[in-house]
Design a protein around this motif. Structure first.
Motif, mmCIF file in Angstrom:
data_model
loop_
_atom_site.group_PDB
_atom_site.id
_atom_site.type_symbol
_atom_site.label_atom_id
_atom_site.label_comp_id
_atom_site.label_asym_id
_atom_site.label_seq_id
_atom_site.Cartn_x
_atom_site.Cartn_y
_atom_site.Cartn_z
ATOM 1 N N ASP A 197 97.042 50.172 27.262
ATOM 2 C CA ASP A 197 96.646 49.744 25.912
ATOM 3 C C ASP A 197 95.448 48.804 25.995
ATOM 4 O OD1 ASP A 197 98.743 51.175 24.778
ATOM 5 O OD2 ASP A 197 100.060 49.429 24.599
ATOM 6 N N TYR A 198 95.500 47.878 26.946
ATOM 7 C CA TYR A 198 94.379 46.951 27.114
ATOM 8 C C TYR A 198 93.101 47.697 27.485
ATOM 9 C CZ TYR A 198 91.019 44.150 29.585
ATOM 10 O OH TYR A 198 89.823 43.625 30.020
ATOM 11 N N ILE B 3 97.370 42.699 21.911
ATOM 12 C CA ILE B 3 97.102 42.220 23.266
ATOM 13 C C ILE B 3 95.935 41.239 23.225
ATOM 14 C CG2 ILE B 3 96.205 42.901 25.537
ATOM 15 C CD1 ILE B 3 97.753 45.514 25.206
ATOM 16 N N SER B 4 96.134 40.105 23.885
ATOM 17 C CA SER B 4 95.033 39.148 24.002
ATOM 18 C C SER B 4 94.603 39.067 25.457
ATOM 19 C CB SER B 4 95.452 37.767 23.493
ATOM 20 O OG SER B 4 96.504 37.241 24.288
ATOM 21 N N VAL B 5 93.355 38.682 25.663
ATOM 22 C CA VAL B 5 92.815 38.616 27.017
ATOM 23 C C VAL B 5 91.918 37.399 27.161
ATOM 24 C CG1 VAL B 5 90.918 40.158 26.346
ATOM 25 C CG2 VAL B 5 91.473 39.844 28.775
ATOM 26 N N LEU C 145 96.121 38.469 30.860
ATOM 27 C CA LEU C 145 96.474 39.314 29.728
ATOM 28 C C LEU C 145 97.815 38.902 29.137
ATOM 29 C CD1 LEU C 145 95.683 42.763 31.423
ATOM 30 C CD2 LEU C 145 94.143 41.398 30.002
ATOM 31 N N THR D 219 91.000 49.006 24.791
ATOM 32 C CA THR D 219 90.287 48.055 23.926
ATOM 33 C C THR D 219 88.895 47.747 24.475
ATOM 34 O OG1 THR D 219 91.057 46.019 25.038
ATOM 35 C CG2 THR D 219 92.484 46.970 23.323
ATOM 36 N N ARG D 220 88.624 48.148 25.711
ATOM 37 C CA ARG D 220 87.341 47.836 26.340
ATOM 38 C C ARG D 220 86.281 48.859 25.941
ATOM 39 N NH1 ARG D 220 87.533 44.427 31.311
ATOM 40 N NH2 ARG D 220 85.482 45.364 31.680
ATOM 41 N N LEU E 159 100.537 40.801 27.627
ATOM 42 C CA LEU E 159 100.990 42.179 27.440
ATOM 43 C C LEU E 159 102.378 42.272 26.826
ATOM 44 C CD1 LEU E 159 99.901 43.724 30.892
ATOM 45 C CD2 LEU E 159 98.630 43.722 28.723
ATOM 46 N N ARG F 168 101.321 48.870 28.728
ATOM 47 C CA ARG F 168 100.500 47.970 27.922
ATOM 48 C C ARG F 168 99.149 47.692 28.590
ATOM 49 N NH1 ARG F 168 100.627 47.028 22.992
ATOM 50 N NH2 ARG F 168 100.874 44.765 22.888
ATOM 51 N N ALA F 169 99.110 47.795 29.918
ATOM 52 C CA ALA F 169 97.832 47.643 30.612
ATOM 53 C C ALA F 169 96.874 48.761 30.209
ATOM 54 C CB ALA F 169 98.050 47.638 32.125
#
Length: 301
Positions: A152-153, A24-26, A44, A156-157, A46, A149-150
């Protein structure tokens, strides 16, 4: 069928889904202080098919990792609203907005634009549904995929407590809340507002056209009723607030779901973790509902 096998079969019914192992990229587009909280405007990646705009709201002053809520926006034919509902609310939701209310309680909140809503609008809901059907995809499956997937994001925080993740939503967002919690055990608390739709009761009440194309999953009722899916949430805390005059959620169906889930939670020894609160109203969030939602979150998250 045990819960893991049930989840596997449900996912099979959701059509051809993107690769869930993609990184995932942001991109943070903007950040600003609004009233008593900070809003991050994000984009995002996703699903690898189209970018997903999102808002992440957090308290002005943060101490340690935050318990976080994935807020699922409603439908209401308001395709231009999408994730903005988190910040500004809707006419059928109470004020203040959930962004203000939840951040003041110490939570972080993420909301993404669903397919066809907010900054992802352009194609109509029916066009998206039909195109995906031709491609072997299911619109609801693709929406659920983005929500998974949100999460999943969120993980990552570095400001998120991965053990304290809830999901909350109204109407279409309520459906997303219990679908997401049923399929993703990382959700520790589930709350749905005016989002309890028993399929057989809806058919009997001839209420299918009260709902958009987005929620119809091919062959679903051949294998599962609504309660069958939501039993996968047990024994995690689950609150449902509903209107007894809500034509989108026939009363007979509410009773069926409540009876089934009450039995399920009692059998697992967690009877207090399931609650359906019924209010004499239609398809709206009342002040009492909002108070119950916040109390439930503070009790379990």
């Amino acid at each position: 069928m045990d819960k893991q096998l049930r989840r596997k079969k449900i996912i099979e019914l959701l059509g051809d889904l993107p690769d869930s192992s993609r990184e995932i990229s942001v991109e943070k587009v903007h950040e600003e202080v609004r009233d008593s909280f900070v809003v991050e405007e994000l984009v995002l990646d996703l699903n690898g098919l189209e970018l997903v705009p999102a808002y992440f709201a957090r308290p002005l002053e943060r101490k340690g990792k935050l318990p976080v809520i994935l807020f699922n926006h409603s439908h209401g034919g308001q395709y231009h609203v999408g994730k903005t509902e988190l910040i500004t609310s809707s006419h059928y939701l109470q004020k203040p907005s959930y962004a203000k209310q939840l951040t003041e309680l110490g939570y972080g909140v993420l909301c993404i634009d669903a397919w066809g809503f907010g900054e992802r609008r352009g194609k109509s809901e029916s066009e998206i549904f039909k195109e995906m059907l031709w491609k072997g995809q299911v619109m609801w499956g693709m929406m659920v995929f983005d929500s998974i997937r949100a999460i999943d994001y969120l993980l990552t925080r570095d400001d998120v407590d991965s053990s304290r993740i809830a999901t909350v939503g109204m109407s279409m967002g309520g459906l997303m809340s219990w679908w997401l919690a049923a399929l993703d055990e990382r959700v520790t608390v589930c709350i749905d507002i005016c989002g309890q739709v028993d399929a057989s009761s809806l058919i009997k009440a001839r209420g299918l056209d009260h709902h958009g194309f987005y929620s119809y999953v091919p062959k679903l009722v051949k294998y599962f009723q609504t309660a069958d899916i939501q039993e996968c949430i047990s024994p995690r805390p689950h609150l449902s607030v509903v209107g007894t005059y809500d034509r989108l959620t026939p009363y007979e169906g509410l009773c069926k779901i409540d009876e089934a889930l009450t039995k399920c939670y009692e059998q697992e020894g967690y009877s207090k973790h399931w609650k359906m609160e019924r209010y004499h109203c239609g398809h709206i969030e009342t002040a009492s509902m909002r108070n119950k939602v916040c109390s439930f979150l503070q009790n379990y998250l």
